[in-house]
Scaffold this motif. Structure first.
Motif, PDB file in Angstrom:
ATOM      1  N   THR A  82       7.055   0.286  -5.421  1.00  0.00           N
ATOM      2  CA  THR A  82       6.706   1.128  -4.280  1.00  0.00           C
ATOM      3  C   THR A  82       5.765   0.388  -3.336  1.00  0.00           C
ATOM      4  OG1 THR A  82       6.971   3.152  -5.586  1.00  0.00           O
ATOM      5  CG2 THR A  82       5.682   3.317  -3.566  1.00  0.00           C
ATOM      6  N   PHE A  83       4.796  -0.325  -3.908  1.00  0.00           N
ATOM      7  CA  PHE A  83       3.889  -1.127  -3.069  1.00  0.00           C
ATOM      8  C   PHE A  83       4.637  -2.293  -2.421  1.00  0.00           C
ATOM      9  CE2 PHE A  83       0.480   1.098  -5.238  1.00  0.00           C
ATOM     10  CZ  PHE A  83      -0.498   1.172  -4.259  1.00  0.00           C
ATOM     11  N   VAL A  84       5.556  -2.907  -3.166  1.00  0.00           N
ATOM     12  CA  VAL A  84       6.359  -3.995  -2.594  1.00  0.00           C
ATOM     13  C   VAL A  84       7.176  -3.479  -1.410  1.00  0.00           C
ATOM     14  CG1 VAL A  84       8.255  -5.603  -3.015  1.00  0.00           C
ATOM     15  CG2 VAL A  84       6.484  -5.298  -4.746  1.00  0.00           C
ATOM     16  N   SER A  85       7.813  -2.340  -1.578  1.00  0.00           N
ATOM     17  CA  SER A  85       8.640  -1.760  -0.515  1.00  0.00           C
ATOM     18  C   SER A  85       7.805  -1.386   0.699  1.00  0.00           C
ATOM     19  CB  SER A  85       9.368  -0.516  -1.047  1.00  0.00           C
ATOM     20  OG  SER A  85      10.203  -0.843  -2.135  1.00  0.00           O
ATOM     21  N   ALA A  86       6.616  -0.837   0.459  1.00  0.00           N
ATOM     22  CA  ALA A  86       5.741  -0.487   1.576  1.00  0.00           C
ATOM     23  C   ALA A  86       5.343  -1.732   2.359  1.00  0.00           C
ATOM     24  CB  ALA A  86       4.494   0.230   1.056  1.00  0.00           C
ATOM     25  N   GLY A  87       5.047  -2.828   1.649  1.00  0.00           N
ATOM     26  CA  GLY A  87       4.711  -4.082   2.320  1.00  0.00           C
ATOM     27  C   GLY A  87       5.888  -4.636   3.093  1.00  0.00           C
ATOM     28  N   ALA A  88       7.096  -4.559   2.495  1.00  0.00           N
ATOM     29  CA  ALA A  88       8.295  -5.060   3.173  1.00  0.00           C
ATOM     30  C   ALA A  88       8.568  -4.290   4.454  1.00  0.00           C
ATOM     31  CB  ALA A  88       9.490  -4.976   2.229  1.00  0.00           C
ATOM     32  N   LEU A  89       8.392  -2.976   4.415  1.00  0.00           N
ATOM     33  CA  LEU A  89       8.605  -2.171   5.617  1.00  0.00           C
ATOM     34  C   LEU A  89       7.567  -2.487   6.698  1.00  0.00           C
ATOM     35  CD1 LEU A  89       9.597   1.340   4.171  1.00  0.00           C
ATOM     36  CD2 LEU A  89      11.016  -0.250   5.473  1.00  0.00           C
ATOM     37  N   THR A  90       6.346  -2.777   6.283  1.00  0.00           N
ATOM     38  CA  THR A  90       5.340  -3.194   7.257  1.00  0.00           C
ATOM     39  C   THR A  90       5.723  -4.536   7.867  1.00  0.00           C
ATOM     40  OG1 THR A  90       3.611  -2.020   6.022  1.00  0.00           O
ATOM     41  CG2 THR A  90       2.879  -3.650   7.630  1.00  0.00           C
ATOM     42  N   GLY A  91       6.314  -5.430   7.057  1.00  0.00           N
ATOM     43  CA  GLY A  91       6.808  -6.700   7.586  1.00  0.00           C
ATOM     44  C   GLY A  91       7.920  -6.497   8.596  1.00  0.00           C
ATOM     45  N   LEU A  92       8.810  -5.534   8.340  1.00  0.00           N
ATOM     46  CA  LEU A  92       9.855  -5.210   9.304  1.00  0.00           C
ATOM     47  C   LEU A  92       9.254  -4.613  10.574  1.00  0.00           C
ATOM     48  CD1 LEU A  92      12.855  -4.918  10.036  1.00  0.00           C
ATOM     49  CD2 LEU A  92      12.837  -2.703   8.858  1.00  0.00           C
ATOM     50  N   LEU A 123      15.752 -15.833  10.538  1.00  0.00           N
ATOM     51  CA  LEU A 123      14.753 -16.421   9.651  1.00  0.00           C
ATOM     52  C   LEU A 123      13.391 -15.777   9.886  1.00  0.00           C
ATOM     53  CD1 LEU A 123      13.886 -18.595   7.587  1.00  0.00           C
ATOM     54  CD2 LEU A 123      13.517 -20.136   9.530  1.00  0.00           C
ATOM     55  N   ALA A 124      13.071 -15.519  11.144  1.00  0.00           N
ATOM     56  CA  ALA A 124      11.788 -14.901  11.483  1.00  0.00           C
ATOM     57  C   ALA A 124      11.691 -13.495  10.900  1.00  0.00           C
ATOM     58  CB  ALA A 124      11.621 -14.860  13.000  1.00  0.00           C
ATOM     59  N   ILE A 125      12.771 -12.718  11.029  1.00  0.00           N
ATOM     60  CA  ILE A 125      12.776 -11.353  10.490  1.00  0.00           C
ATOM     61  C   ILE A 125      12.624 -11.380   8.974  1.00  0.00           C
ATOM     62  CG2 ILE A 125      14.125  -9.239  10.237  1.00  0.00           C
ATOM     63  CD1 ILE A 125      15.471  -9.945  12.922  1.00  0.00           C
ATOM     64  N   ALA A 126      13.402 -12.264   8.330  1.00  0.00           N
ATOM     65  CA  ALA A 126      13.314 -12.395   6.869  1.00  0.00           C
ATOM     66  C   ALA A 126      11.921 -12.835   6.438  1.00  0.00           C
ATOM     67  CB  ALA A 126      14.360 -13.394   6.370  1.00  0.00           C
ATOM     68  N   GLY A 127      11.337 -13.768   7.202  1.00  0.00           N
ATOM     69  CA  GLY A 127       9.990 -14.240   6.881  1.00  0.00           C
ATOM     70  C   GLY A 127       8.961 -13.139   6.971  1.00  0.00           C
ATOM     71  N   GLY A 128       9.074 -12.285   7.989  1.00  0.00           N
ATOM     72  CA  GLY A 128       8.138 -11.170   8.135  1.00  0.00           C
ATOM     73  C   GLY A 128       8.259 -10.175   6.997  1.00  0.00           C
ATOM     74  N   ILE A 129       9.509  -9.840   6.637  1.00  0.00           N
ATOM     75  CA  ILE A 129       9.724  -8.881   5.548  1.00  0.00           C
ATOM     76  C   ILE A 129       9.225  -9.442   4.224  1.00  0.00           C
ATOM     77  CG2 ILE A 129      11.500  -7.696   4.198  1.00  0.00           C
ATOM     78  CD1 ILE A 129      13.146  -7.485   6.779  1.00  0.00           C
ATOM     79  N   LEU A 130       9.506 -10.723   3.958  1.00  0.00           N
ATOM     80  CA  LEU A 130       9.062 -11.342   2.706  1.00  0.00           C
ATOM     81  C   LEU A 130       7.536 -11.464   2.650  1.00  0.00           C
ATOM     82  CD1 LEU A 130      11.771 -14.129   2.261  1.00  0.00           C
ATOM     83  CD2 LEU A 130      11.495 -12.026   0.911  1.00  0.00           C
ATOM     84  N   SER A 140      10.094 -17.653  14.848  1.00  0.00           N
ATOM     85  CA  SER A 140      11.025 -17.265  15.909  1.00  0.00           C
ATOM     86  C   SER A 140      11.477 -18.453  16.753  1.00  0.00           C
ATOM     87  CB  SER A 140      10.385 -16.203  16.819  1.00  0.00           C
ATOM     88  OG  SER A 140       9.305 -16.747  17.569  1.00  0.00           O
ATOM     89  N   PHE A 141      10.736 -19.562  16.716  1.00  0.00           N
ATOM     90  CA  PHE A 141      11.123 -20.759  17.465  1.00  0.00           C
ATOM     91  C   PHE A 141      12.243 -21.525  16.746  1.00  0.00           C
ATOM     92  CE2 PHE A 141       6.896 -19.899  19.141  1.00  0.00           C
ATOM     93  CZ  PHE A 141       7.078 -20.126  20.493  1.00  0.00           C
TER      94      PHE A 141
END
Length: 323
Positions: free
Chosen positions: A218-228, A104-111, A98-99
């Protein structure tokens, strides 16, 4: 004699209704209404004042996003215990990035979340290990990573991302996730495939469903949503400690079961399980706090309610080991 037979038939129909799918589908809504009524009486209406309602809604944002991903995993008949540790690690990544840049921070969290989900899905599918064993192991792994990265001090986020702590942003993100997930679940092949696998993986495979691929993504999507969801968490708390996301996996599991989601997954899953469940858990949690119960008593009451709903909603005919 005719009256006696009529009475017996009516009792038999009533018993069939109580044990049928219609009643089980209505049970979470009935439970939500009962909990609202009980806490409204016990708190003398104080729990549902405008100020308290705003606090209640603020506690629904990121759990609802996380629950949406887990909802699809549980529809498969699988389970995921890594939400809390994933949220913690993704929150650290978002705070650091975020600095440099908010997008980039949002994308990094989702990835980051997607990568953890990919690890879970790959090990589960490739080595044929039960999902609960895989995700318990990775839960401890990434909880350790989170603790290591926050050993000396909390990880702060930038002032720019903390300035995004506005209700309309969090509402927009949460509603967008729910709307997209609802569309995918109700009107696309994705929803049919996950329900088919939950009802019977072998039958789904012979029906043309690419079961391993569906389970992995499905597991990838669940992880991505947790990153969001971690993004929503960061703008709310501002800095990340080792306790970030602690016990989140338990909260999500209880929420979905309270919402009526069968732990065996399958065709009887309903999208409303997410909304009703997260709302019910938040009301239950806030109500117990307002009544002044200590944490041990709160956990005891939540456990009793959780067991009661499992007993009432579980499909015993389809009961099997979680995949």
């Amino acid at each position: 004699m005719k009256k006696a037979n009529s009475s017996e038939r009516e009792q038999s129909k009533f018993r069939q209704f109580l044990s049928g799918d219609t009643f089980k589908a209505l049970l979470p809504v009935i439970g939500l209404a009962v909990i609202i009524a009980v806490f409204s009486i016990l708190t003398e209406g104080k729990m549902f004042t405008p100020k308290k309602l705003r606090l209640l809604v603020s506690q629904l944002y990121y759990p609802a996003i996380v629950a949406t991903g887990v909802f699809f995993v549980m529809t498969l008949g699988s389970i995921d215990f890594t939400e809390g540790s994933t949220l913690g690690v993704a929150s650290i990544v978002i705070s650091v990035l975020s600095f440099y840049s908010i997008p980039l921070a949002i994308a990094g969290g989702i990835l980051t979340g997607a990568a953890i989900g990919a690890l879970n899905g790959f090990v589960h599918v490739r080595f044929k290990l039960p999902s609960f064993i895989v995700t318990i192991c990775t839960m401890y792994l990434f909880r350790g990573v989170c603790a290591y990265l926050t050993t000396e001090t909390a990880v702060p986020a930038s002032a720019a991302i903390k300035a995004l702590d506005q209700d309309w942003i969090k509402i927009t993100v949460t509603c967008a996730v729910l709307a997209i997930a609802f569309f995918l679940f109700q009107f696309t092949r994705i929803g049919n495939d996950v329900k088919a696998i939950g009802s019977g993986e072998t039958a789904a495979r012979f029906s043309g469903v690419r079961t391993n691929l569906v389970k992995f993504f499905t597991f990838v999507s669940a992880g991505a949503l947790t990153g969001l969801a971690a993004f929503v968490n960061v703008i709310k708390v501002g800095s990340i400690t080792s306790t970030a996301g602690n016990q989140l996996e338990t909260q999500i599991l209880i929420s979905l079961v309270l919402g009526g989601l069968p732990i065996t997954g399958g065709a009887k899953v309903r999208f409303t399980n997410i909304i009703v469940g997260t709302l019910m858990y938040a009301i239950l949690n806030n109500g117990l706090v307002m009544l002044g119960y200590d944490s041990a008593t709160q956990q005891l009451i939540k456990g009793i309610v959780f067991l009661l709903f499992v007993a009432l909603t579980i499909d015993r005919k389809a009961l099997k080991v979680i995949k």
